[in-house]
Design a protein around this motif. Structure first.
Motif, short mmCIF file in Angstrom:
data_model
loop_
_atom_site.label_atom_id
_atom_site.label_comp_id
_atom_site.label_asym_id
_atom_site.label_seq_id
_atom_site.Cartn_x
_atom_site.Cartn_y
_atom_site.Cartn_z
N LYS A 1 -26.55 -14.37 11.47
CA LYS A 1 -25.87 -13.21 10.88
C LYS A 1 -24.56 -13.62 10.22
O LYS A 1 -24.13 -13.02 9.25
CB LYS A 1 -25.65 -12.15 11.96
CG LYS A 1 -26.98 -11.49 12.34
CD LYS A 1 -26.84 -10.51 13.49
CE LYS A 1 -28.22 -10.01 13.93
NZ LYS A 1 -28.25 -9.62 15.34
N GLY A 2 -23.91 -14.67 10.76
CA GLY A 2 -22.67 -15.15 10.15
C GLY A 2 -22.94 -15.92 8.87
O GLY A 2 -24.08 -16.30 8.58
N LYS B 1 -14.26 -14.59 13.73
CA LYS B 1 -14.74 -15.57 14.71
C LYS B 1 -15.47 -16.71 13.99
O LYS B 1 -16.38 -16.46 13.21
CB LYS B 1 -15.68 -14.85 15.69
CG LYS B 1 -15.76 -15.52 17.03
CD LYS B 1 -16.40 -14.61 18.06
CE LYS B 1 -16.62 -15.37 19.35
NZ LYS B 1 -17.39 -14.61 20.33
N ASP C 1 -25.42 -15.86 16.77
CA ASP C 1 -25.57 -14.40 16.69
C ASP C 1 -25.17 -13.75 18.01
O ASP C 1 -24.45 -12.75 18.02
CB ASP C 1 -27.01 -14.01 16.36
CG ASP C 1 -27.38 -14.36 14.92
OD1 ASP C 1 -26.49 -14.75 14.16
OD2 ASP C 1 -28.57 -14.24 14.59
N ASP C 2 -25.65 -14.33 19.12
CA ASP C 2 -25.30 -13.78 20.44
C ASP C 2 -23.78 -13.73 20.58
O ASP C 2 -23.22 -12.80 21.16
CB ASP C 2 -25.85 -14.65 21.58
CG ASP C 2 -27.38 -14.74 21.56
OD1 ASP C 2 -28.00 -13.90 20.90
OD2 ASP C 2 -27.92 -15.66 22.21
N ASP C 3 -23.10 -14.76 20.07
CA ASP C 3 -21.64 -14.86 20.21
C ASP C 3 -20.89 -14.11 19.10
O ASP C 3 -19.68 -14.18 19.03
CB ASP C 3 -21.21 -16.34 20.18
CG ASP C 3 -21.75 -17.12 21.37
OD1 ASP C 3 -22.11 -16.48 22.38
OD2 ASP C 3 -21.82 -18.37 21.29
N GLU C 4 -21.65 -13.48 18.22
CA GLU C 4 -21.07 -12.72 17.10
C GLU C 4 -20.11 -13.52 16.25
O GLU C 4 -19.04 -13.06 15.84
CB GLU C 4 -20.39 -11.44 17.63
CG GLU C 4 -21.42 -10.54 18.31
CD GLU C 4 -20.86 -9.23 18.82
OE1 GLU C 4 -19.64 -9.17 19.09
OE2 GLU C 4 -21.64 -8.28 18.94
N VAL C 5 -20.52 -14.76 15.97
CA VAL C 5 -19.71 -15.63 15.11
C VAL C 5 -19.93 -15.22 13.65
O VAL C 5 -21.06 -15.00 13.23
CB VAL C 5 -20.10 -17.11 15.32
CG1 VAL C 5 -19.39 -18.00 14.32
CG2 VAL C 5 -19.79 -17.52 16.75
N GLN C 6 -18.82 -15.11 12.90
CA GLN C 6 -18.94 -14.58 11.53
C GLN C 6 -18.94 -15.66 10.45
O GLN C 6 -19.47 -15.46 9.37
CB GLN C 6 -17.78 -13.61 11.26
CG GLN C 6 -17.87 -12.35 12.09
CD GLN C 6 -16.49 -11.75 12.32
OE1 GLN C 6 -15.73 -12.25 13.13
NE2 GLN C 6 -16.18 -10.70 11.59
#
Ligand code: AMP
Ligand code: MG
Length: 352
Positions: free
Chosen positions: A241-242, A271, A313-318
């Motif tokens: 996603k990032g 992030k 993605d789990d860690d919501e890294v952008q």
């Protein structure tokens, strides 16, 4: 739909569980299962309705054909028009294994399975659970990777469950897969055999078995402007996603370049993350740092890449930076997947 999740150990297969999964497939249902490459989303390959269900569960474009999985060589003649000599030479060396061959299809294979094509892709996996399931299902299991379309292929059951829970009758959890990249695809329907998707079985390995082999030039060339010959290769794929950028260059320059980029985000609420190697992981300045393994260990890099993309993605890294890898051998497959995941965003690190 309530999805049944069953653990099966490849080295101690529960025959009752396999029988039940085989029945689901025979009755037109879907079962996700481990193979040596990645997890597959299985349906009866000769049943039009099952194939339609696979496309729906994945959200896969209907022109992107499915690979038919078999467990023995005798099954091949049931679904193809002819078996060229090269296929026997290649099968002898690399089947069962992470290799898919494309043939002219017989009437037994519905167009729903081949995305409307006159050709069919066939693979014989080596994973024991996969083979037992194919046998229990009647011999022909269509199985694309068990992810929602566009996402990294699952190499552990957790990500199959994340993408497909509630959409399939059963998910077989067989632990982490051993290879981690999808099969090499070789087309045997043209004038010369041609690799359409790189994988663990390399061009050099195939040439050892069957002489000269061509490679679809769109595999590594980002800007050829041509359509890839495997329909699925044209789609955006594997993307986290990032926003992912690959940094190419001398290892030292790559670390410096990425660190310079990371400092731009210090003090912001964005992030960041880095796809690093064991040699460099400790040297990055901040963010979520994940090592794919030792730089010389291509097999480890292949095995870990998709899981790590998912973990970002789990860690919501952008914003993610990845080191790049040599494009020889398995490296060709690794870079092919990484480039797609990055939407071909690649920059050169300048020497300091
Ligand atoms: P997956 O099973 O999700 O790894 O995707 C299967 C891949 O095989 C996609 O890239 C398809 O385009 C490719 N493929 C399957 N059947 C054919 C075929 N008959 N001709 C060319 N490519 C194919
Ligand atoms: Mg796939």
């Amino acid at each position: 739909m309530k999805t049944k999740i069953v653990k099966i150990d490849e080295n101690n297969i529960d025959p009752e569980a396999i029988k039940e999964a085989g029945e689901v497939l025979k009755n037109g249902g879907l079962v996700a299962f481990p193979t040596e490459t990645v997890y597959g989303l299985g349906g009866d390959a000769l049943n039009e309705a099952s194939s339609a269900k696979i496309y729906a569960a994945k959200g896969r474009p209907s022109d992107n054909p499915l690979i038919v999985h078999i467990s023995k060589m005798e099954s091949l003649s049931g679904i193809v028009k002819e078996i060229p000599k090269a296929a026997y030479l290649i099968a002898e060396k690399y089947w069962p294994g992470p290799l898919t061959m494309i043939f002219h299809k017989s009437d037994a294979v519905p167009y729903a399975t081949t995305g409307g094509l006159e050709t069919v892709a066939v693979r014989m996996p080596s994973h024991k659970t996969a083979r037992a399931l194919i046998d229990a299902a009647g011999g022909y299991v269509a199985a694309p990777s068990a992810n929602r379309s566009g996402r990294p292929s699952p190499t552990v059951a957790r990500y199959v469950i994340e993408d497909l829970d509630g959409q399939v009758e059963m998910i077989i959890d067989g632990g982490e897969v051993s290879i981690g990249l999808e099969s090499t695809i070789i087309d045997l329907t043209g004038e010369h055999p041609m690799i359409l998707r790189p994988g663990y079985i390399t061009q050099a390995m195939l040439e050892e078995a069957a002489g000269e082999i061509e490679v679809d030039s769109t595999i590594i060339d980002s800007n050829s402007g041509q359509a890839p010959k495997a329909p699925g290769m044209k789609y955006r794929h594997y993307a986290p996603k990032g926003e992912l950028t690959i940094v190419e260059g001398e290892p030292e320059a790559v670390v410096d370049h990425i660190n310079k980029e990371l400092t731009k985000f210090l003090g912001t609420d964005i992030k960041t993350g880095v796809i690093a190697t064991d040699e460099t992981a400790a040297r990055y300045l901040g963010g979520v740092i994940k090592s794919v393994g030792r730089r010389e260990d291509e097999e480890a890099i292949a095995r870990h890449l998709f899981r790590i993309l998912r973990e970002f993605d789990d860690d919501e890294v952008q914003v993610i930076f990845a080191e790049s890898f040599p494009r020889e051998g398995i490296g060709q497959a690794i870079m092919n997947r990484l480039l797609k995941a990055a939407g071909h965003r690649i920059v050169q690190a300048k020497r300091a």
